[in-house]
Design a protein around this motif. Structure first.
Motif, PDB file in Angstrom:
ATOM      1  N   GLN A 104       0.823  -1.208   0.000  1.00  0.00           N
ATOM      2  CA  GLN A 104       0.000   0.000   0.000  1.00  0.00           C
ATOM      3  C   GLN A 104       0.858   1.259   0.000  1.00  0.00           C
ATOM      4  O   GLN A 104       0.508   2.264  -0.627  1.00  0.00           O
ATOM      5  N   GLN A 105       1.998   1.211   0.689  1.00  0.00           N
ATOM      6  CA  GLN A 105       2.877   2.380   0.700  1.00  0.00           C
ATOM      7  C   GLN A 105       3.435   2.658  -0.689  1.00  0.00           C
ATOM      8  O   GLN A 105       3.652   3.807  -1.074  1.00  0.00           O
ATOM      9  N   HIS A 106       3.656   1.607  -1.472  1.00  0.00           N
ATOM     10  CA  HIS A 106       4.136   1.812  -2.839  1.00  0.00           C
ATOM     11  C   HIS A 106       3.000   2.260  -3.760  1.00  0.00           C
ATOM     12  O   HIS A 106       3.244   2.955  -4.753  1.00  0.00           O
ATOM     13  N   THR A 107       1.782   1.890  -3.425  1.00  0.00           N
ATOM     14  CA  THR A 107       0.637   2.465  -4.132  1.00  0.00           C
ATOM     15  C   THR A 107       0.546   3.955  -3.831  1.00  0.00           C
ATOM     16  O   THR A 107       0.230   4.764  -4.709  1.00  0.00           O
ATOM     17  N   ASN A 108       0.842   4.327  -2.590  1.00  0.00           N
ATOM     18  CA  ASN A 108       0.854   5.748  -2.233  1.00  0.00           C
ATOM     19  C   ASN A 108       1.902   6.502  -3.047  1.00  0.00           C
ATOM     20  O   ASN A 108       1.658   7.628  -3.500  1.00  0.00           O
ATOM     21  N   LEU A 109       3.070   5.882  -3.235  1.00  0.00           N
ATOM     22  CA  LEU A 109       4.098   6.501  -4.075  1.00  0.00           C
ATOM     23  C   LEU A 109       3.568   6.698  -5.491  1.00  0.00           C
ATOM     24  O   LEU A 109       3.769   7.756  -6.099  1.00  0.00           O
ATOM     25  N   TYR A 110       2.905   5.685  -6.011  1.00  0.00           N
ATOM     26  CA  TYR A 110       2.320   5.783  -7.353  1.00  0.00           C
ATOM     27  C   TYR A 110       1.344   6.959  -7.439  1.00  0.00           C
ATOM     28  O   TYR A 110       1.379   7.749  -8.392  1.00  0.00           O
ATOM     29  N   ASN A 111       0.481   7.095  -6.434  1.00  0.00           N
ATOM     30  CA  ASN A 111      -0.494   8.195  -6.445  1.00  0.00           C
ATOM     31  C   ASN A 111       0.200   9.553  -6.392  1.00  0.00           C
ATOM     32  O   ASN A 111      -0.199  10.497  -7.084  1.00  0.00           O
ATOM     33  N   HIS A 112       1.253   9.648  -5.564  1.00  0.00           N
ATOM     34  CA  HIS A 112       2.011  10.900  -5.490  1.00  0.00           C
ATOM     35  C   HIS A 112       2.648  11.225  -6.843  1.00  0.00           C
ATOM     36  O   HIS A 112       2.618  12.374  -7.306  1.00  0.00           O
ATOM     37  N   LEU A 113       3.232  10.205  -7.468  1.00  0.00           N
ATOM     38  CA  LEU A 113       3.880  10.416  -8.764  1.00  0.00           C
ATOM     39  C   LEU A 113       2.873  10.813  -9.837  1.00  0.00           C
ATOM     40  O   LEU A 113       3.132  11.707 -10.647  1.00  0.00           O
ATOM     41  N   LEU A 114       1.743  10.136  -9.841  1.00  0.00           N
ATOM     42  CA  LEU A 114       0.725  10.440 -10.848  1.00  0.00           C
ATOM     43  C   LEU A 114       0.252  11.882 -10.714  1.00  0.00           C
ATOM     44  O   LEU A 114       0.155  12.613 -11.709  1.00  0.00           O
ATOM     45  N   ASN A 115      -0.024  12.306  -9.497  1.00  0.00           N
ATOM     46  CA  ASN A 115      -0.479  13.684  -9.278  1.00  0.00           C
ATOM     47  C   ASN A 115       0.599  14.692  -9.677  1.00  0.00           C
ATOM     48  O   ASN A 115       0.311  15.728 -10.293  1.00  0.00           O
ATOM     49  N   TYR A 116       1.842  14.367  -9.325  1.00  0.00           N
ATOM     50  CA  TYR A 116       2.939  15.288  -9.622  1.00  0.00           C
ATOM     51  C   TYR A 116       3.190  15.389 -11.123  1.00  0.00           C
ATOM     52  O   TYR A 116       3.335  16.491 -11.672  1.00  0.00           O
ATOM     53  N   LEU A 117       3.229  14.246 -11.806  1.00  0.00           N
ATOM     54  CA  LEU A 117       3.516  14.260 -13.239  1.00  0.00           C
ATOM     55  C   LEU A 117       2.353  14.828 -14.042  1.00  0.00           C
ATOM     56  O   LEU A 117       2.550  15.379 -15.127  1.00  0.00           O
ATOM     57  N   THR A 118       1.154  14.695 -13.504  1.00  0.00           N
ATOM     58  CA  THR A 118       0.000  15.303 -14.161  1.00  0.00           C
ATOM     59  C   THR A 118       0.102  16.823 -14.122  1.00  0.00           C
ATOM     60  O   THR A 118      -0.267  17.514 -15.075  1.00  0.00           O
ATOM     61  N   ALA A 119       0.644  17.337 -13.022  1.00  0.00           N
ATOM     62  CA  ALA A 119       0.771  18.790 -12.868  1.00  0.00           C
ATOM     63  C   ALA A 119       2.085  19.326 -13.434  1.00  0.00           C
ATOM     64  O   ALA A 119       2.193  20.525 -13.715  1.00  0.00           O
ATOM     65  N   SER A 120       3.080  18.457 -13.604  1.00  0.00           N
ATOM     66  CA  SER A 120       4.411  18.911 -14.047  1.00  0.00           C
ATOM     67  C   SER A 120       4.879  18.036 -15.206  1.00  0.00           C
ATOM     68  O   SER A 120       5.752  17.183 -15.046  1.00  0.00           O
ATOM     69  N   ARG A 121       4.300  18.256 -16.376  1.00  0.00           N
ATOM     70  CA  ARG A 121       4.583  17.371 -17.500  1.00  0.00           C
ATOM     71  C   ARG A 121       6.031  17.449 -17.972  1.00  0.00           C
ATOM     72  O   ARG A 121       6.541  16.501 -18.573  1.00  0.00           O
ATOM     73  N   ASP A 122       6.710  18.563 -17.688  1.00  0.00           N
ATOM     74  CA  ASP A 122       8.103  18.674 -18.109  1.00  0.00           C
ATOM     75  C   ASP A 122       9.020  17.758 -17.301  1.00  0.00           C
ATOM     76  O   ASP A 122      10.191  17.578 -17.646  1.00  0.00           O
ATOM     77  N   GLU A 123       8.491  17.155 -16.242  1.00  0.00           N
ATOM     78  CA  GLU A 123       9.283  16.243 -15.413  1.00  0.00           C
ATOM     79  C   GLU A 123       9.148  14.788 -15.854  1.00  0.00           C
ATOM     80  O   GLU A 123       9.851  13.916 -15.339  1.00  0.00           O
ATOM     81  N   ILE A 124       8.247  14.511 -16.781  1.00  0.00           N
ATOM     82  CA  ILE A 124       7.975  13.122 -17.159  1.00  0.00           C
ATOM     83  C   ILE A 124       9.224  12.431 -17.688  1.00  0.00           C
ATOM     84  O   ILE A 124       9.528  11.296 -17.308  1.00  0.00           O
ATOM     85  N   GLU A 125       9.965  13.097 -18.557  1.00  0.00           N
ATOM     86  CA  GLU A 125      11.156  12.471 -19.142  1.00  0.00           C
ATOM     87  C   GLU A 125      12.166  12.089 -18.064  1.00  0.00           C
ATOM     88  O   GLU A 125      12.809  11.046 -18.133  1.00  0.00           O
ATOM     89  N   LYS A 126      12.293  12.949 -17.055  1.00  0.00           N
ATOM     90  CA  LYS A 126      13.227  12.637 -15.971  1.00  0.00           C
ATOM     91  C   LYS A 126      12.791  11.374 -15.238  1.00  0.00           C
ATOM     92  O   LYS A 126      13.611  10.511 -14.906  1.00  0.00           O
ATOM     93  N   TYR A 127      11.488  11.238 -15.004  1.00  0.00           N
ATOM     94  CA  TYR A 127      11.010  10.076 -14.260  1.00  0.00           C
ATOM     95  C   TYR A 127      11.003   8.810 -15.108  1.00  0.00           C
ATOM     96  O   TYR A 127      10.995   7.704 -14.568  1.00  0.00           O
ATOM     97  N   VAL A 128      11.022   8.973 -16.420  1.00  0.00           N
ATOM     98  CA  VAL A 128      11.262   7.811 -17.280  1.00  0.00           C
ATOM     99  C   VAL A 128      12.667   7.282 -17.017  1.00  0.00           C
ATOM    100  O   VAL A 128      12.903   6.071 -16.968  1.00  0.00           O
ATOM    101  N   GLU A 129      13.614   8.192 -16.826  1.00  0.00           N
ATOM    102  CA  GLU A 129      14.986   7.795 -16.496  1.00  0.00           C
ATOM    103  C   GLU A 129      15.057   7.205 -15.090  1.00  0.00           C
ATOM    104  O   GLU A 129      15.819   6.271 -14.838  1.00  0.00           O
ATOM    105  N   VAL A 130      14.263   7.756 -14.171  1.00  0.00           N
ATOM    106  CA  VAL A 130      14.221   7.206 -12.814  1.00  0.00           C
ATOM    107  C   VAL A 130      13.768   5.753 -12.860  1.00  0.00           C
ATOM    108  O   VAL A 130      14.302   4.891 -12.156  1.00  0.00           O
ATOM    109  N   GLU A 131      12.800   5.480 -13.715  1.00  0.00           N
ATOM    110  CA  GLU A 131      12.309   4.104 -13.856  1.00  0.00           C
ATOM    111  C   GLU A 131      13.431   3.162 -14.271  1.00  0.00           C
ATOM    112  O   GLU A 131      13.526   2.030 -13.786  1.00  0.00           O
ATOM    113  N   LYS A 132      14.311   3.615 -15.148  1.00  0.00           N
ATOM    114  CA  LYS A 132      15.401   2.765 -15.623  1.00  0.00           C
ATOM    115  C   LYS A 132      16.395   2.465 -14.502  1.00  0.00           C
ATOM    116  O   LYS A 132      17.003   1.394 -14.472  1.00  0.00           O
TER     117      LYS A 132
END
Length: 217
Positions: free
Chosen positions: A157-185
């Protein structure tokens, strides 16, 4: 909403005959207090009330002897004044490993925009390892045997919370998406791949829908 299904995230073993459940009952009816203590701690049974229901039916002198074996000499007077049910509850309390649940405390923010993908991944990994390390090994074994384990559900559930935080953040800050694609790697574990792919995918979908609506205006 939960991103993870507790029954699907960790491989579980399937046994036609779970002999350990019968063995647990046998041990709880026996006289080795250390074995009883281990059975209560590891809980190889479905019914959470099994230890209490069995111990409450046993002779009061035996139950008191069990508790005295788990107590210190100074606690003898305290043990003597307890009722049968209180002694059983005390045996169970002293036999179980205590667990503390810590909420997920890393949230993406504009301050993180100053960090590179490696630094962000390091922060997230550290939080995840901290969460993982708080779960006793026997709880993972119990979970793999098909039992419900609150500590593992909390971890997911805590990792689901991380997902929700990320989704909200990336929805509001689309210029950060590419960086978080790299974070995924960098966060190459299955858990984070699922989180980032889902968050990034939904964020892209949101921006496409928003762009389409602006074009139609």
């Amino acid at each position: 909403m939960s991103l993870f299904k507790p029954t699907a995230e960790v491989p579980q073993f399937v046994f036609e005959f779970k002999y350990w459940e019968g063995e647990a009952t046998t041990i709880l009816m026996a006289y080795d207090v250390r074995e009883i203590q281990r059975v209560i701690r590891y809980r190889p049974f479905c019914d959470p009330n099994l230890p209490a229901s069995i111990l409450q039916t046993r002779d009061e002198r035996i139950v008191e002897r069990f508790l005295l074996a788990l107590a210190t000499p100074r606690e003898a007077a305290f043990v003597a004044q307890l009722s049968q049910n209180e002694k059983v509850n005390e045996i169970i309390r002293r036999s179980r490993a205590s667990a503390t649940f810590v909420p997920w405390d890393w949230i993406p923010s504009l301050q993180c925009s100053e960090l590179d993908s490696q630094a962000i991944a390091t922060e997230i990994n550290a939080r995840s390892h901290h969460q993982f390390g708080r779960i006793p090994f026997e709880e993972w074994v119990r979970y793999s045997l098909g039992f419900r384990v609150i500590a593992v559900e909390w971890f997911l559930q805590q990792h689901t919370n991380l997902y929700n935080h990320l989704l909200n953040y990336l929805t509001a800050s689309r210029d950060e998406i590419e960086k978080y694609v790299e974070v995924e790697k960098v966060c190459f574990t299955k858990v984070f791949t699922k989180i980032f792919k889902q968050a990034n995918s939904l964020s892209y979908s949101f921006f496409k829908a928003r762009a389409r609506s602006l074009i139609e205006l």
